[in-house]
Design a protein around this motif. Structure first.
Motif, PDB file in Angstrom:
ATOM      1  N   TYR A 219       0.803  -1.217  -0.097  1.00 15.17           N
ATOM      2  CA  TYR A 219       0.038   0.057   0.094  1.00 15.17           C
ATOM      3  C   TYR A 219       0.864   1.231  -0.104  1.00 15.17           C
ATOM      4  O   TYR A 219       1.781   1.216   0.792  1.00 15.17           O
ATOM      5  N   ARG A 343      -3.116   2.713  -4.314  1.00 16.60           N
ATOM      6  CA  ARG A 343      -3.386   3.676  -3.352  1.00 16.60           C
ATOM      7  C   ARG A 343      -4.993   3.474  -3.402  1.00 16.60           C
ATOM      8  O   ARG A 343      -5.718   3.171  -4.302  1.00 16.60           O
ATOM      9  N   SER A 344      -5.711   3.964  -2.392  1.00 15.83           N
ATOM     10  CA  SER A 344      -6.989   4.177  -2.119  1.00 15.83           C
ATOM     11  C   SER A 344      -7.630   5.065  -3.507  1.00 15.83           C
ATOM     12  O   SER A 344      -8.663   4.600  -3.854  1.00 15.83           O
ATOM     13  N   ARG A 447      -9.663  -5.045  -4.436  1.00 10.65           N
ATOM     14  CA  ARG A 447      -9.019  -4.183  -3.124  1.00 10.65           C
ATOM     15  C   ARG A 447      -8.964  -5.437  -1.956  1.00 10.65           C
ATOM     16  O   ARG A 447      -7.969  -5.209  -1.062  1.00 10.65           O
ATOM     17  N   GLN A 451      -5.475  -6.232   0.387  1.00  6.98           N
ATOM     18  CA  GLN A 451      -5.575  -5.841   1.774  1.00  6.98           C
ATOM     19  C   GLN A 451      -5.468  -7.213   2.533  1.00  6.98           C
ATOM     20  O   GLN A 451      -5.232  -7.015   3.686  1.00  6.98           O
TER      21      GLN A 451
END
Length: 545
Positions: A219, A343-344, A447, A451
């Motif tokens: 991340y 990245r978000s 995602r 994570q």
């Protein structure tokens, strides 16, 4: 004719006609299905020898083998490999836009006269009624559909021209069909089966665990951190390699930044002129370019064994895209690396690409044109003004709601009791919205993969419906011990993995995997959902279907 289905004969053909000393894992069972004249869908990773599954049995089967493939460059590589032996039983010819009419006639004659075994062809060629009649007269014994995920609207390389393949194959005599792809999640597999009209196919999914490929995810709180991680990898790893980005502009800007920083790079994307794309593709294949910064357009047709790494500097739109792209690394079996730097904010880009609903007015106009009588795609393009890609997608939606179907001579017709244009457009739009819900869930799954503290390969393969059963040992979570800790702590879930369940609101679904008191279920109507296992149990949210 009784056909041999045992291993020694297949291995002998592999050795004598193709120079292969042995068959690879995952090849023999699909070959046996082909020899038994059964339809089959085969999911094998890039570089695992999918082509051999139709090539070896073709020597034994009566009649030629028709190979439908979407890319001319990909076809050319396969044809060259088949013809290097100088064996008529493995000779291949092609009919495509790259050949002159005289060359096309020579190719058909070679098959007809028994001077060649494999006919490579594109869906566009088969859409010509005269060409279709020529192929039917050859009485093919097998149709192999390469890159079969292109027929699926869920597939990341969707090709509207593939949609009519099921009907075309029926018109050439409906020989057995072998569908081949390197990546197909359960929704894509179901779509392939339905659209190709496979008859009780054998489904073979194997070998998706690439043990020479190290999976790593980081991340990145900002772009500077992502840049440092990327350049650190470039300093550590051998080349060549591919860096995937989300947009055309990002490809150009990152290639320029890398070059200025002492890492010479080229870029590739779908907005470039065809000649330049081909030139860049060839330069990379010939080791004249070490670093290629590209969008997902740099994909099929890359048959390069020595790619040492694939990096993503944005979150891919789905695990399907990610798996296909990292599969281009390490095809020579040597160690390779897959690095995802995310990245978000990456999700916002994917949401943007997923936007833009079809026009209900355009759908209604198209449905109205179809109600006037049978029409070809070419005629519909002229009357509606729709481009070929949009027209293909609109026809796909209308076909799914029963408003259109393929007819004789590639004419599209309206079935009996089909909805009227206004109702057809509304139903098509509703179907699109349902599909977008599933598409969004696939981005959510990407995602979740990024994570995850679970074994990366285990998580990825669960998405594709394959159970690894134990941590892979070649990802970052396995390397730091996290995956093993989670695996040891996990208890059996309330439902077996890959079992069918039913939810009161979302309907039927398939249990994909468990991780830290969470379970992922693939629902037919809403896609992938991650649920709390304690809540599922306490509130009885799921029951066996």
């Amino acid at each position: 004719m009784k056909l041999p289905i045992y291993g020694p004969r297949l291995r002998r053909i592999a050795r004598n006609h193709f120079g292969w000393r042995s068959l690879r894992p995952g090849q023999f069972k699909p070959m046996r299905a082909v020899l038994r004249r059964k339809d089959a869908l085969v999911v094998l990773p890039t570089g695992a020898g999918k082509s051999a599954i139709y090539q070896i049995p073709a020597v034994l089967l009566p009649g030629p083998t028709v190979v439908v493939s979407p890319l001319l460059a990909l076809q050319q590589d396969q044809i060259a490999a088949l013809n290097e032996h100088g064996d008529p039983k493995t000779r291949a010819v092609r009919v495509s836009s790259a050949e002159t009419p005289a060359q096309q006639r020579e190719a058909i004659a070679a098959i007809r006269n028994g001077e060649a075994e494999f006919l490579f062809i594109t869906p566009e060629q088969l859409s010509d009624p005269e060409r279709l009649a020529e192929v039917r007269a050859l009485r093919p014994g097998l149709v192999a559909v390469d890159e079969a995920h292109c027929i699926s609207a869920w597939g990341h390389d969707f090709r509207p021209d593939y949609l009519a393949l099921g009907d075309m194959i029926k018109q050439i005599g409906r020989p057995p069909i072998l569908a081949l792809t390197a990546t197909a999640s359960p929704p894509v597999r179901e779509d392939i089966i339905a659209r190709l009209r496979l008859n009780k196919p054998e489904i073979h999914v194997s070998g998706l665990d690439r043990r020479n490929l190290f999976l790593e995810v980081a991340y990145c709180p900002d772009d500077n951190y992502r840049w440092r991680k990327l350049t650190t990898m470039l300093d550590q790893e051998r080349r060549p390699g591919i860096i995937y980005v989300a947009t055309r502009r990002a490809a150009e800007e990152l290639a320029e930044r890398l070059t200025d920083a002492g890492y010479p790079a080229s870029f590739y994307h779908g907005g470039m002129a065809a000649g330049l794309r081909e030139e860049r593709h060839q330069a990379f294949s010939d080791d004249k370019v070490d670093i290629m910064v590209a969008t997902s357009a740099f994909g099929m047709g890359i048959d390069k064994p020595n790619i040492r790494w694939v990096a993503h500097v944005a979150l891919p739109d789905s695990p399907d895209s990610y798996f296909q792209e990292i599969g281009r690394a390490g095809r020579d079996g040597e160690p390779a690396r897959a690095l995802l730097l995310w990245r978000s904010e990456d999700e916002a880009i994917q949401r943007f690409f997923q936007g833009g609903s079809p026009s209900e007015e355009e759908l209604q106009e198209l449905a109205g044109e179809l109600h006037k009588g049978p029409a070809s795609k070419t005629a519909l393009q002229k009357t509606t003004g729709l481009g070929p890609r949009k027209l293909g997608q609109y026809l796909n939606l209308l076909e799914q709601v029963g408003a259109v179907r393929p007819g004789a001579g590639h004419q599209l017709t309206v079935p009996a009791r089909a909805p009227l244009p206004a109702a057809a457009a509304a139903a098509a739009l509703a179907e699109y919205e349902r599909q977008q819900t599933v598409v969004k869930s696939r981005t959510d799954m990407m995602r979740a993969f990024a994570q995850s503290r679970q074994c990366r390969t285990e998580t990825l393969l669960a998405y594709f419906g394959e159970d690894l059963r134990k941590p892979c040992g070649h990802c970052d979570n396995c390397a730091d011990g996290t995956a093993h800790e989670i695996a040891a702590a996990e208890a059996e879930g309330p439902f077996p993995v890959h079992s069918q369940v039913r939810h009161g609101e979302w309907g039927t679904g398939m249990v994909m995997n468990y991780e830290e008191e969470r379970m992922t279920v693939l629902f037919d109507s809403v896609g992938y959902k991650t649920l709390s296992v304690p809540v599922v149990v306490e509130q009885n949210l799921l029951v066996p279907a």
